[in-house]
Motif scaffolding. Structure first.
Motif, mmCIF file in Angstrom:
data_model
loop_
_atom_site.group_PDB
_atom_site.id
_atom_site.type_symbol
_atom_site.label_atom_id
_atom_site.label_comp_id
_atom_site.label_asym_id
_atom_site.label_seq_id
_atom_site.Cartn_x
_atom_site.Cartn_y
_atom_site.Cartn_z
ATOM 1 N N LEU A 13 35.312 2.791 48.706
ATOM 2 C CA LEU A 13 34.463 3.978 48.903
ATOM 3 C C LEU A 13 35.184 5.289 48.632
ATOM 4 O O LEU A 13 34.571 6.354 48.721
ATOM 5 C CB LEU A 13 33.918 3.990 50.343
ATOM 6 C CG LEU A 13 33.092 2.773 50.771
ATOM 7 C CD1 LEU A 13 32.671 2.920 52.228
ATOM 8 C CD2 LEU A 13 31.873 2.605 49.872
ATOM 9 N N ASP A 14 36.477 5.218 48.330
ATOM 10 C CA ASP A 14 37.289 6.403 48.077
ATOM 11 C C ASP A 14 37.348 7.317 49.299
ATOM 12 O O ASP A 14 37.445 8.539 49.170
ATOM 13 C CB ASP A 14 36.768 7.177 46.862
ATOM 14 C CG ASP A 14 37.841 8.082 46.265
ATOM 15 O OD1 ASP A 14 39.030 7.717 46.369
ATOM 16 O OD2 ASP A 14 37.499 9.138 45.710
ATOM 17 N N GLU A 15 37.298 6.731 50.485
ATOM 18 C CA GLU A 15 37.442 7.529 51.705
ATOM 19 C C GLU A 15 38.882 8.020 51.830
ATOM 20 O O GLU A 15 39.815 7.395 51.323
ATOM 21 C CB GLU A 15 37.039 6.712 52.925
ATOM 22 C CG GLU A 15 35.549 6.406 52.978
ATOM 23 C CD GLU A 15 35.127 5.678 54.236
ATOM 24 O OE1 GLU A 15 33.904 5.509 54.416
ATOM 25 O OE2 GLU A 15 35.998 5.273 55.028
ATOM 26 N N ARG A 54 38.340 0.383 52.773
ATOM 27 C CA ARG A 54 37.299 1.400 52.586
ATOM 28 C C ARG A 54 37.767 2.482 51.606
ATOM 29 O O ARG A 54 36.983 3.005 50.816
ATOM 30 C CB ARG A 54 36.916 2.020 53.937
ATOM 31 C CG ARG A 54 36.260 1.034 54.899
ATOM 32 C CD ARG A 54 35.907 1.705 56.219
ATOM 33 N NE ARG A 54 34.848 2.688 56.028
ATOM 34 C CZ ARG A 54 33.551 2.405 56.101
ATOM 35 N NH1 ARG A 54 33.150 1.168 56.351
ATOM 36 N NH2 ARG A 54 32.653 3.344 55.909
ATOM 37 N N HIS A 55 39.053 2.806 51.667
ATOM 38 C CA HIS A 55 39.630 3.760 50.719
ATOM 39 C C HIS A 55 39.522 3.233 49.291
ATOM 40 O O HIS A 55 39.168 3.973 48.364
ATOM 41 C CB HIS A 55 41.091 4.004 51.104
ATOM 42 C CG HIS A 55 41.865 4.828 50.135
ATOM 43 N ND1 HIS A 55 41.514 6.111 49.776
ATOM 44 C CD2 HIS A 55 43.006 4.546 49.428
ATOM 45 C CE1 HIS A 55 42.390 6.589 48.913
ATOM 46 N NE2 HIS A 55 43.290 5.657 48.673
ATOM 47 N N TYR A 96 42.682 8.787 52.771
ATOM 48 C CA TYR A 96 43.713 7.881 53.278
ATOM 49 C C TYR A 96 45.064 8.492 52.917
ATOM 50 O O TYR A 96 45.388 8.644 51.743
ATOM 51 C CB TYR A 96 43.557 6.504 52.633
ATOM 52 C CG TYR A 96 44.416 5.426 53.232
ATOM 53 C CD1 TYR A 96 43.939 4.614 54.257
ATOM 54 C CD2 TYR A 96 45.713 5.222 52.782
ATOM 55 C CE1 TYR A 96 44.723 3.627 54.809
ATOM 56 C CE2 TYR A 96 46.510 4.231 53.326
ATOM 57 C CZ TYR A 96 46.008 3.438 54.342
ATOM 58 O OH TYR A 96 46.801 2.457 54.893
#
Length: 383
Positions: A345-347, A341-342, A349
Protein backbone atom coordinates in the motif's frame (compact mmCIF):
# COMPACT_ATOMS: atom_id res chain seq x y z
CA UNK A 1 -12.49 -10.36 -0.12
CA UNK A 2 -9.78 -10.45 -2.78
CA UNK A 3 -6.64 -12.41 -1.94
CA UNK A 4 -3.29 -11.02 -3.04
CA UNK A 5 -0.15 -13.14 -2.71
CA UNK A 6 3.30 -11.90 -1.74
CA UNK A 7 6.19 -14.34 -2.07
CA UNK A 8 8.88 -14.10 0.59
CA UNK A 9 12.26 -15.85 0.56
CA UNK A 10 13.30 -16.41 4.19
CA UNK A 11 17.02 -17.07 4.63
CA UNK A 12 18.41 -18.26 7.96
CA UNK A 13 15.19 -19.22 9.72
CA UNK A 14 16.62 -22.55 10.88
CA UNK A 15 18.18 -20.49 13.69
CA UNK A 16 16.29 -19.94 16.96
CA UNK A 17 15.26 -16.31 16.50
CA UNK A 18 14.47 -16.59 12.80
CA UNK A 19 12.39 -19.70 13.34
CA UNK A 20 10.44 -18.77 16.46
CA UNK A 21 9.83 -15.09 15.95
CA UNK A 22 9.88 -14.49 12.21
CA UNK A 23 8.56 -17.74 10.78
CA UNK A 24 6.27 -19.23 13.44
CA UNK A 25 5.07 -16.22 15.41
CA UNK A 26 4.96 -13.76 12.51
CA UNK A 27 4.35 -15.05 8.98
CA UNK A 28 2.83 -18.41 9.89
CA UNK A 29 0.69 -16.63 12.48
CA UNK A 30 -0.55 -14.26 9.77
CA UNK A 31 -1.44 -17.28 7.63
CA UNK A 32 -3.28 -18.90 10.54
CA UNK A 33 -5.40 -15.74 10.79
CA UNK A 34 -6.35 -16.09 7.13
CA UNK A 35 -3.86 -13.52 5.87
CA UNK A 36 -3.28 -9.83 6.52
CA UNK A 37 -6.44 -7.75 6.09
CA UNK A 38 -5.39 -4.56 4.27
CA UNK A 39 -8.68 -2.85 5.03
CA UNK A 40 -9.64 -2.21 1.41
CA UNK A 41 -11.29 -5.53 0.68
CA UNK A 42 -7.95 -7.23 0.07
CA UNK A 43 -6.27 -9.93 2.15
CA UNK A 44 -2.52 -10.32 1.75
CA UNK A 45 -1.34 -13.93 1.79
CA UNK A 46 2.38 -14.58 2.45
CA UNK A 47 3.84 -17.46 0.48
CA UNK A 48 7.08 -18.64 2.07
CA UNK A 49 10.18 -20.04 0.41
CA UNK A 50 12.69 -21.34 2.97
CA UNK A 51 16.36 -20.76 2.16
CA UNK A 52 19.43 -22.04 4.00
CA UNK A 53 22.52 -24.21 3.92
CA UNK A 54 21.22 -27.33 5.69
CA UNK A 55 19.02 -29.36 3.38
CA UNK A 56 17.77 -31.75 6.06
CA UNK A 57 16.78 -28.93 8.40
CA UNK A 58 14.92 -27.11 5.64
CA UNK A 59 13.08 -30.22 4.50
CA UNK A 60 12.08 -31.09 8.08
CA UNK A 61 10.88 -27.56 8.81
CA UNK A 62 8.91 -27.34 5.58
CA UNK A 63 7.19 -30.65 6.28
CA UNK A 64 6.36 -29.67 9.86
CA UNK A 65 4.61 -26.48 8.79
CA UNK A 66 3.07 -27.56 5.49
CA UNK A 67 5.36 -25.43 3.32
CA UNK A 68 6.01 -26.57 -0.24
CA UNK A 69 9.12 -24.64 -1.21
CA UNK A 70 12.66 -24.65 0.14
CA UNK A 71 16.12 -24.34 -1.37
CA UNK A 72 19.82 -24.35 -0.53
CA UNK A 73 20.58 -22.30 -3.66
CA UNK A 74 20.20 -18.61 -2.76
CA UNK A 75 21.24 -17.41 -6.23
CA UNK A 76 18.52 -19.49 -7.87
CA UNK A 77 15.89 -18.21 -5.47
CA UNK A 78 16.90 -14.60 -6.08
CA UNK A 79 16.78 -15.20 -9.84
CA UNK A 80 13.14 -16.26 -9.53
CA UNK A 81 11.06 -13.27 -10.75
CA UNK A 82 8.10 -14.36 -8.63
CA UNK A 83 9.95 -13.64 -5.36
CA UNK A 84 8.87 -10.23 -4.01
CA UNK A 85 10.73 -9.95 -0.70
CA UNK A 86 14.05 -11.27 0.57
CA UNK A 87 14.33 -11.69 4.36
CA UNK A 88 17.66 -12.35 6.07
CA UNK A 89 18.22 -13.82 9.55
CA UNK A 90 21.60 -15.44 8.88
CA UNK A 91 24.73 -15.07 10.97
CA UNK A 92 26.00 -11.50 10.80
CA UNK A 93 29.10 -12.35 8.76
CA UNK A 94 27.00 -13.73 5.87
CA UNK A 95 24.33 -11.04 5.75
CA UNK A 96 25.91 -8.17 3.82
CA UNK A 97 26.81 -10.24 0.77
CA UNK A 98 23.36 -11.83 0.62
CA UNK A 99 21.64 -8.45 0.91
CA UNK A 100 23.78 -7.09 -1.92
CA UNK A 101 22.69 -9.98 -4.12
CA UNK A 102 19.04 -9.47 -3.25
CA UNK A 103 19.21 -5.75 -4.00
CA UNK A 104 20.92 -6.45 -7.34
CA UNK A 105 18.09 -8.88 -8.11
CA UNK A 106 15.53 -6.14 -7.48
CA UNK A 107 13.94 -7.73 -4.42
CA UNK A 108 12.48 -5.73 -1.57
CA UNK A 109 14.55 -6.23 1.58
CA UNK A 110 13.57 -7.00 5.15
CA UNK A 111 16.45 -7.98 7.41
CA UNK A 112 17.66 -8.63 10.91
CA UNK A 113 20.43 -6.50 12.32
CA UNK A 114 23.23 -5.66 12.23
CA UNK A 115 22.89 -5.17 8.50
CA UNK A 116 26.65 -5.35 7.93
CA UNK A 117 29.88 -5.84 9.85
CA UNK A 118 30.91 -2.19 9.48
CA UNK A 119 29.43 1.24 8.85
CA UNK A 120 30.84 1.55 5.32
CA UNK A 121 29.11 -1.66 4.28
CA UNK A 122 25.85 -0.73 5.99
CA UNK A 123 25.74 2.68 4.28
CA UNK A 124 26.58 1.13 0.92
CA UNK A 125 23.61 -1.23 1.29
CA UNK A 126 21.33 1.74 1.96
CA UNK A 127 22.70 3.58 -1.08
CA UNK A 128 22.37 0.54 -3.33
CA UNK A 129 18.78 0.02 -2.21
CA UNK A 130 17.93 3.67 -2.85
CA UNK A 131 19.50 3.52 -6.32
CA UNK A 132 17.62 0.31 -7.11
CA UNK A 133 14.31 1.85 -6.09
CA UNK A 134 13.40 -1.05 -3.83
CA UNK A 135 11.71 -0.87 -0.43
CA UNK A 136 13.69 -1.96 2.60
CA UNK A 137 13.22 -2.47 6.30
CA UNK A 138 15.28 -3.50 9.31
CA UNK A 139 13.90 -5.40 12.29
CA UNK A 140 13.61 -3.08 15.30
CA UNK A 141 11.43 -5.33 17.40
CA UNK A 142 11.89 -3.81 20.86
CA UNK A 143 9.98 -0.69 19.81
CA UNK A 144 6.86 -2.86 19.62
CA UNK A 145 7.16 -4.50 23.04
CA UNK A 146 4.30 -3.73 25.46
CA UNK A 147 6.61 -2.23 28.06
CA UNK A 148 8.23 0.20 25.63
CA UNK A 149 4.89 1.04 24.00
CA UNK A 150 3.63 2.07 27.45
CA UNK A 151 6.82 4.06 27.96
CA UNK A 152 6.30 5.85 24.65
CA UNK A 153 2.72 6.63 25.69
CA UNK A 154 4.11 8.34 28.80
CA UNK A 155 6.68 10.29 26.77
CA UNK A 156 4.12 11.44 24.21
CA UNK A 157 1.78 12.50 27.03
CA UNK A 158 4.43 14.68 28.67
CA UNK A 159 4.51 12.61 31.85
CA UNK A 160 8.24 13.06 32.51
CA UNK A 161 8.61 16.79 32.02
CA UNK A 162 12.26 17.24 31.05
CA UNK A 163 13.88 13.84 30.69
CA UNK A 164 17.16 13.79 32.60
CA UNK A 165 18.52 10.27 32.33
CA UNK A 166 17.88 6.73 31.15
CA UNK A 167 19.40 3.69 32.84
CA UNK A 168 19.18 0.31 31.16
CA UNK A 169 20.04 -3.17 32.42
CA UNK A 170 20.03 -6.10 30.02
CA UNK A 171 21.34 -9.61 30.24
CA UNK A 172 21.33 -13.02 31.81
CA UNK A 173 23.75 -15.87 32.50
CA UNK A 174 24.55 -17.81 29.34
CA UNK A 175 25.86 -21.20 30.42
CA UNK A 176 29.39 -21.95 29.35
CA UNK A 177 28.32 -25.21 27.73
CA UNK A 178 30.44 -27.63 29.77
CA UNK A 179 27.94 -28.88 32.34
CA UNK A 180 24.81 -27.20 31.03
CA UNK A 181 23.95 -26.51 27.39
CA UNK A 182 24.48 -22.88 26.34
CA UNK A 183 21.35 -20.92 25.42
CA UNK A 184 23.11 -19.11 22.57
CA UNK A 185 25.14 -20.42 19.59
CA UNK A 186 28.91 -20.58 19.95
CA UNK A 187 29.58 -18.15 17.08
CA UNK A 188 28.16 -15.38 19.30
CA UNK A 189 31.37 -15.60 21.34
CA UNK A 190 33.89 -15.64 18.47
CA UNK A 191 34.83 -12.22 17.10
CA UNK A 192 36.10 -13.79 13.87
CA UNK A 193 32.58 -15.09 13.19
CA UNK A 194 30.87 -11.75 13.84
CA UNK A 195 30.08 -12.40 17.50
CA UNK A 196 30.08 -10.07 20.48
CA UNK A 197 27.48 -8.38 22.63
CA UNK A 198 28.31 -4.89 21.31
CA UNK A 199 27.65 -5.94 17.71
CA UNK A 200 24.49 -7.70 18.86
CA UNK A 201 22.98 -5.22 21.32
CA UNK A 202 24.24 -1.70 20.53
CA UNK A 203 22.12 -1.60 17.34
CA UNK A 204 19.10 -2.29 19.59
CA UNK A 205 20.06 0.46 22.01
CA UNK A 206 20.56 2.90 19.14
CA UNK A 207 17.03 2.59 17.81
CA UNK A 208 15.45 2.48 21.28
CA UNK A 209 17.24 5.67 22.29
CA UNK A 210 16.78 7.35 18.90
CA UNK A 211 13.07 6.60 18.59
CA UNK A 212 12.06 7.32 22.20
CA UNK A 213 14.49 9.96 23.46
CA UNK A 214 16.47 11.42 20.58
CA UNK A 215 19.67 10.99 18.59
CA UNK A 216 22.81 9.67 20.27
CA UNK A 217 25.61 12.25 19.95
CA UNK A 218 28.45 10.54 21.82
CA UNK A 219 29.37 7.16 23.26
CA UNK A 220 31.82 5.94 25.85
CA UNK A 221 31.99 2.19 26.31
CA UNK A 222 33.96 -0.44 28.18
CA UNK A 223 33.81 -4.02 26.93
CA UNK A 224 34.91 -7.25 28.58
CA UNK A 225 35.18 -10.95 27.89
CA UNK A 226 34.38 -12.18 31.38
CA UNK A 227 34.14 -15.87 30.40
CA UNK A 228 37.29 -16.65 28.35
CA UNK A 229 36.49 -20.29 27.57
CA UNK A 230 33.23 -21.87 26.46
CA UNK A 231 32.07 -25.18 24.96
CA UNK A 232 30.46 -25.38 21.53
CA UNK A 233 27.58 -27.42 20.10
CA UNK A 234 29.83 -30.50 19.87
CA UNK A 235 30.89 -30.12 23.53
CA UNK A 236 34.36 -29.03 22.39
CA UNK A 237 36.10 -26.24 24.34
CA UNK A 238 36.95 -23.04 22.45
CA UNK A 239 38.40 -19.63 23.20
CA UNK A 240 35.84 -16.86 23.54
CA UNK A 241 37.36 -14.04 21.51
CA UNK A 242 34.33 -11.72 21.48
CA UNK A 243 33.07 -9.42 24.21
CA UNK A 244 30.34 -10.91 26.39
CA UNK A 245 29.66 -7.73 28.38
CA UNK A 246 29.54 -4.02 27.59
CA UNK A 247 29.04 -0.97 29.77
CA UNK A 248 28.01 2.10 27.81
CA UNK A 249 27.30 5.79 28.46
CA UNK A 250 25.44 7.62 25.70
CA UNK A 251 24.93 11.38 25.45
CA UNK A 252 21.70 12.34 23.69
CA UNK A 253 21.00 15.41 21.57
CA UNK A 254 18.56 16.67 24.22
CA UNK A 255 21.29 16.66 26.88
CA UNK A 256 19.90 13.58 28.61
CA UNK A 257 22.36 10.83 29.52
CA UNK A 258 21.74 7.12 29.00
CA UNK A 259 23.68 4.39 30.77
CA UNK A 260 23.11 0.83 29.54
CA UNK A 261 24.78 -2.31 30.81
CA UNK A 262 24.63 -5.41 28.58
CA UNK A 263 25.93 -8.78 29.71
CA UNK A 264 25.74 -12.50 29.04
CA UNK A 265 27.64 -13.05 32.31
CA UNK A 266 25.18 -11.62 34.83
CA UNK A 267 22.56 -13.32 36.98
CA UNK A 268 19.15 -11.69 36.84
CA UNK A 269 17.91 -9.72 39.82
CA UNK A 270 15.23 -7.75 37.99
CA UNK A 271 11.60 -8.28 37.16
CA UNK A 272 12.45 -8.72 33.46
CA UNK A 273 15.50 -9.53 31.34
CA UNK A 274 15.71 -5.92 30.19
CA UNK A 275 14.60 -2.85 32.11
CA UNK A 276 14.91 0.87 31.45
CA UNK A 277 14.50 3.47 34.19
CA UNK A 278 13.67 6.94 32.91
CA UNK A 279 13.94 9.87 35.31
CA UNK A 280 12.44 13.27 34.56
CA UNK A 281 11.65 16.46 36.42
CA UNK A 282 7.96 15.54 36.73
CA UNK A 283 8.14 11.77 37.12
CA UNK A 284 9.98 8.51 36.60
CA UNK A 285 9.20 5.14 35.03
CA UNK A 286 10.69 1.65 34.88
CA UNK A 287 9.80 -0.24 31.70
CA UNK A 288 10.59 -3.83 30.81
CA UNK A 289 9.53 -6.18 28.06
CA UNK A 290 5.88 -6.19 29.12
CA UNK A 291 5.39 -4.06 32.22
CA UNK A 292 5.86 -0.42 33.10
CA UNK A 293 5.70 1.24 36.52
CA UNK A 294 5.62 4.96 37.29
CA UNK A 295 6.17 7.36 40.14
CA UNK A 296 4.91 10.91 39.65
CA UNK A 297 6.44 13.97 41.23
CA UNK A 298 3.35 14.48 43.36
CA UNK A 299 3.59 10.95 44.76
CA UNK A 300 7.38 10.76 45.26
CA UNK A 301 8.26 9.76 48.85
CA UNK A 302 11.07 11.39 50.79
CA UNK A 303 13.66 8.68 51.50
CA UNK A 304 15.95 9.43 54.42
CA UNK A 305 19.43 7.93 54.47
CA UNK A 306 20.03 6.12 57.74
CA UNK A 307 22.40 3.15 57.58
CA UNK A 308 21.86 2.44 61.29
CA UNK A 309 18.22 1.37 60.93
CA UNK A 310 16.60 -1.21 58.63
CA UNK A 311 14.21 0.04 55.95
CA UNK A 312 10.62 -0.14 57.16
CA UNK A 313 8.96 -0.03 53.74
CA UNK A 314 9.35 -1.45 50.24
CA UNK A 315 10.56 1.07 47.69
CA UNK A 316 9.09 -1.04 44.87
CA UNK A 317 5.62 -0.81 46.43
CA UNK A 318 5.71 2.97 46.05
CA UNK A 319 5.36 2.70 42.25
CA UNK A 320 2.16 2.43 40.23
CA UNK A 321 1.62 -0.04 37.39
CA UNK A 322 0.74 1.41 33.97
CA UNK A 323 -2.34 -0.44 32.61
CA UNK A 324 -2.32 -2.16 29.25
CA UNK A 325 -5.35 -0.23 27.95
CA UNK A 326 -5.37 -2.43 24.87
CA UNK A 327 -4.07 -5.60 23.31
CA UNK A 328 -0.41 -5.91 22.35
CA UNK A 329 0.53 -8.28 19.57
CA UNK A 330 3.86 -10.01 19.09
CA UNK A 331 6.35 -7.24 18.31
CA UNK A 332 8.00 -9.09 15.42
CA UNK A 333 4.62 -9.86 13.86
CA UNK A 334 3.45 -6.25 14.24
CA UNK A 335 6.51 -4.94 12.42
CA UNK A 336 6.14 -7.57 9.68
CA UNK A 337 2.56 -6.41 9.16
CA UNK A 338 3.68 -2.78 8.92
CA UNK A 339 6.38 -3.69 6.40
CA UNK A 340 4.00 -5.73 4.26
CA UNK A 341 1.54 -2.84 4.22
CA UNK A 342 4.42 -0.58 3.19
CA UNK A 343 5.24 -2.93 0.31
CA UNK A 344 1.68 -3.29 -0.98
CA UNK A 345 0.00 0.00 0.00
CA UNK A 346 3.06 2.27 0.11
CA UNK A 347 2.24 3.29 3.68
CA UNK A 348 4.98 5.27 5.49
CA UNK A 349 7.81 3.21 6.97
CA UNK A 350 11.07 4.66 8.32
CA UNK A 351 12.79 1.66 9.96
CA UNK A 352 14.95 1.22 6.88
CA UNK A 353 18.54 0.39 5.96
CA UNK A 354 19.70 3.88 6.92
CA UNK A 355 18.22 3.37 10.38
CA UNK A 356 20.02 0.02 10.44
CA UNK A 357 23.28 1.74 9.51
CA UNK A 358 22.96 3.98 12.59
CA UNK A 359 22.95 0.85 14.73
CA UNK A 360 26.06 -0.49 13.00
CA UNK A 361 27.73 2.89 13.49
CA UNK A 362 27.03 2.91 17.22
CA UNK A 363 28.39 -0.62 17.63
CA UNK A 364 31.51 0.25 15.65
CA UNK A 365 32.12 3.40 17.71
CA UNK A 366 31.39 1.53 20.95
CA UNK A 367 34.11 -1.00 20.21
CA UNK A 368 36.51 1.76 19.19
CA UNK A 369 35.71 3.73 22.34
CA UNK A 370 36.52 0.72 24.51
CA UNK A 371 39.75 -0.02 22.62
CA UNK A 372 40.94 3.59 22.85
CA UNK A 373 39.61 4.33 26.34
CA UNK A 374 37.86 7.57 25.41
CA UNK A 375 34.50 9.10 24.56
CA UNK A 376 33.70 9.41 20.87
CA UNK A 377 31.29 11.67 19.02
CA UNK A 378 28.59 10.01 16.92
CA UNK A 379 28.29 11.97 13.63
CA UNK A 380 24.96 12.16 11.83
CA UNK A 381 24.89 9.91 8.78
CA UNK A 382 22.94 10.24 5.57
CA UNK A 383 22.88 8.95 2.02
Amino acid sequence: MTRKTVRIAMNGVTGRMGYRQHLVRSLLAIREEGGLDLGDGTVLWPEIVLVGRREHALRTMAGKHGLDEWSTDLDAVLADPSIDIYFDAQVTSAREEALRKAIAAGKHIYTEKPTATGLDGALELARLAAAAGIKHGVVQDKLFLPGLLKLKRLIDGGFFGEILSIRGEFGYWVFEGDWQEAQRPSWNYRAQDGGGIVVDMFPHWEYVLHELFGRVTSVQALTATHIPQRWDERSEPYEATADDSAYGVFQLESGAVAQINSSWAVRVNRDELVEFQVDGTEGSAVAGLRNCRVQHRSATPKPVWNPDLPATHSFRDQWQEVPDNGDFGNGFKVQWELFLRHIVLDEPYHWDLLAGARGVQLAELGLKSSAEGRRLDVPEISL
